[in-house]
Design a protein around this motif. Sequence first.
Motif, PDB file in Angstrom:
ATOM      1  N   GLU A  52       0.816  -1.222   0.000  1.00 58.34           N
ATOM      2  CA  GLU A  52       0.000   0.000   0.000  1.00 58.34           C
ATOM      3  C   GLU A  52       0.853   1.279   0.000  1.00 58.34           C
ATOM      4  O   GLU A  52       0.476   2.274  -0.548  1.00 58.34           O
ATOM      5  CB  GLU A  52      -0.986   0.013   1.176  1.00 58.34           C
ATOM      6  N   ARG A  59      -8.508   7.313  -9.940  1.00 60.27           N
ATOM      7  CA  ARG A  59      -7.790   6.615  -8.861  1.00 60.27           C
ATOM      8  C   ARG A  59      -7.253   7.570  -7.788  1.00 60.27           C
ATOM      9  O   ARG A  59      -6.519   7.149  -6.899  1.00 60.27           O
ATOM     10  CB  ARG A  59      -6.630   5.796  -9.458  1.00 60.27           C
ATOM     11  N   LYS A 110      -4.081   2.555  -7.806  1.00 59.70           N
ATOM     12  CA  LYS A 110      -5.329   2.113  -7.163  1.00 59.70           C
ATOM     13  C   LYS A 110      -4.986   1.288  -5.922  1.00 59.70           C
ATOM     14  O   LYS A 110      -3.871   0.741  -5.834  1.00 59.70           O
ATOM     15  CB  LYS A 110      -6.175   1.318  -8.159  1.00 59.70           C
ATOM     16  N   PRO A 111      -5.923   1.195  -4.970  1.00 57.41           N
ATOM     17  CA  PRO A 111      -5.667   0.367  -3.797  1.00 57.41           C
ATOM     18  C   PRO A 111      -5.501  -1.095  -4.211  1.00 57.41           C
ATOM     19  O   PRO A 111      -6.075  -1.529  -5.217  1.00 57.41           O
ATOM     20  CB  PRO A 111      -6.932   0.540  -2.957  1.00 57.41           C
ATOM     21  N   ASN A 140      -6.038  -5.099  -4.153  1.00 60.27           N
ATOM     22  CA  ASN A 140      -7.144  -6.046  -3.861  1.00 60.27           C
ATOM     23  C   ASN A 140      -8.511  -5.385  -3.729  1.00 60.27           C
ATOM     24  O   ASN A 140      -9.320  -5.767  -2.903  1.00 60.27           O
ATOM     25  CB  ASN A 140      -6.864  -6.820  -2.557  1.00 60.27           C
ATOM     26  N   GLU A 141      -8.751  -4.346  -4.483  1.00 60.59           N
ATOM     27  CA  GLU A 141     -10.043  -3.654  -4.385  1.00 60.59           C
ATOM     28  C   GLU A 141     -10.808  -3.926  -5.683  1.00 60.59           C
ATOM     29  O   GLU A 141     -10.432  -3.441  -6.754  1.00 60.59           O
ATOM     30  CB  GLU A 141      -9.769  -2.160  -4.186  1.00 60.59           C
ATOM     31  N   THR A 142     -11.889  -4.692  -5.594  1.00 54.62           N
ATOM     32  CA  THR A 142     -12.554  -5.167  -6.819  1.00 54.62           C
ATOM     33  C   THR A 142     -13.236  -4.051  -7.610  1.00 54.62           C
ATOM     34  O   THR A 142     -13.425  -4.164  -8.818  1.00 54.62           O
ATOM     35  CB  THR A 142     -13.595  -6.253  -6.491  1.00 54.62           C
ATOM     36  N   SER A 143     -13.568  -2.927  -6.964  1.00 51.60           N
ATOM     37  CA  SER A 143     -14.278  -1.872  -7.701  1.00 51.60           C
ATOM     38  C   SER A 143     -13.384  -1.194  -8.743  1.00 51.60           C
ATOM     39  O   SER A 143     -13.851  -0.373  -9.529  1.00 51.60           O
ATOM     40  CB  SER A 143     -14.840  -0.834  -6.739  1.00 51.60           C
ATOM     41  N   PHE A 144     -12.092  -1.527  -8.752  1.00 53.27           N
ATOM     42  CA  PHE A 144     -11.179  -0.935  -9.740  1.00 53.27           C
ATOM     43  C   PHE A 144     -10.919  -1.866 -10.926  1.00 53.27           C
ATOM     44  O   PHE A 144     -10.055  -1.597 -11.743  1.00 53.27           O
ATOM     45  CB  PHE A 144      -9.849  -0.556  -9.079  1.00 53.27           C
ATOM     46  N   GLU A 145     -11.693  -2.965 -11.000  1.00 54.87           N
ATOM     47  CA  GLU A 145     -11.458  -3.889 -12.114  1.00 54.87           C
ATOM     48  C   GLU A 145     -11.846  -3.205 -13.430  1.00 54.87           C
ATOM     49  O   GLU A 145     -12.937  -2.646 -13.557  1.00 54.87           O
ATOM     50  CB  GLU A 145     -12.279  -5.169 -11.943  1.00 54.87           C
TER      51      GLU A 145
END
Length: 446
Positions: free
Chosen positions: A343, A385, A422-423, A425-430
């Motif tokens: 991070e 992002r 992007k953070p 393991n954050e799925t909303s950034f796929e």
Amino acid sequence: MESQMLRYTLDKLDKLDYTKVCNKKVDPKFELGAVLRYFDNEVPILFNNVKGYDMDLIGGLYGSRNIFYDLMDTEKENRIHKIIDAIANPKEVKRVKDGPIKENIIKKNIDIIKLLPIPTSHEKDSSSFITAGMLIVKDPETKDIHMAVRRFQINSKTNISTLISGASPHLRELIKKSEEKNRPIECAVVLGYDAEYLIASQISSSKYGLDKHMVYSALKGEPLEVVKCHSVDIEVPAYCEIVLEGEIVPNKKVVEGPFGELMGYYGEVAPNPVMEIKTIMHRNNPIFQHAFPCREEHLSNGLIREAEVYSSLCNVVDVEDVNITVGGGCRLHAIISINKKNEGDGKSTILSALGSSKDIKHVVIVDKDVDIYSYKDVEFALASRVQAGEDVVIIKNCLGSGLEASHVYKGLSDKMGIDATKPLNETSFERAIIPEYENIDISNYF
Ligand SMILES: Cc1cc2nc3c(=O)[nH]c(=O)nc-3n(C[C@H](O)[C@H](O)[C@H](O)COP(=O)(O)O)c2cc1C
């Protein structure tokens, strides 16, 4: 070797269809620069009808990344490693007795104003300027060589002033010492070189203290052939086009500037050291090399800085690539892509990149799925992002670049980094993708 310096470069550019030829009569005062500027200095142009001169002039040679990559037999993905490898493993030069540069040697009645088609580029420039001259100076005590591109204001038939910026403290110190002893310093100005010679010249002496001729040999993969000058104890490339030989005169300075500088502003007007020309060597039918001041041709400097930033980040994060942008004068702005694993990687990259050089003012850090050469892609990362309250780092009142107008005005620079990664393991950034998009051959559809 025939494979070295400008003639070989021109052949190669011709074969790759990069060069334009201008047959129209062109005035070296303003008109020639306007033609180069029209193409953003990204297109090599051979002017074979410069008003008042028999000599051809080449401009716009080294203003494009693709030209650099092609001339240096490399590509975007490998260029940084090639440069780092040459800096780490310099190779010997080959000393030869004679070479094409010695085809003509002028010792009497020297008049560079009549001989060389030296352009005047901007409205308020104080004179015409040699802008691509490679100044080579030998320290009379240590025998160390100082070699870098410098600009030269034309003062008279045999006298030129040179600007040695604060980024070259060793050469400044050498000149100061010679002035204390009232001793001239032998020097040579080389014109008509290749991309590897320019790249080697942009390595910072204060950082590495290298013999740049040896870096050239490593970059080129063959020893640089050098000959001794006619009247000074300095070696120059045997296959270059023109060499001005002489000495830097102690305790004699001439006011230099105004001159349309980096970022398109007029730089400082100040008394600067002068060189008295004693001898000129040139090849048969020499070609004068010109670099339109002062933005795009600084790409060579940016390419070295990319390698420097990359190296300083290697121990910190998994760095993918670095783009020191042309819009930022190839010095002030860096866009950096990383393979983010922790991070804190984005912020750590900001710290290291801003600290790696006083010149770097703004940096943007992106993930490796972002194309750092596409402003559309970088803007996409900034837009989707970044949260300014968390991702923008500002460090006030740092030392900045003396070539940057707002720093010169204030005397200090605020530095800024934007973490546009992007953070983890954050799925909303796929990112939404089209399967097999890369494999589509569009010509099959029309
Ligand atoms: C086209 C061009 C023009 C340049 N003009 C100058 C100049 O007039 N004075 C200067 O000190 N540096 C100038 N530079 C930058 C130096 O060549 C560069 O900083 C070099 O790395 C200095 O080498 P050193 O650290 O060995 O002194 C120019 C660079 C380029 C590419």
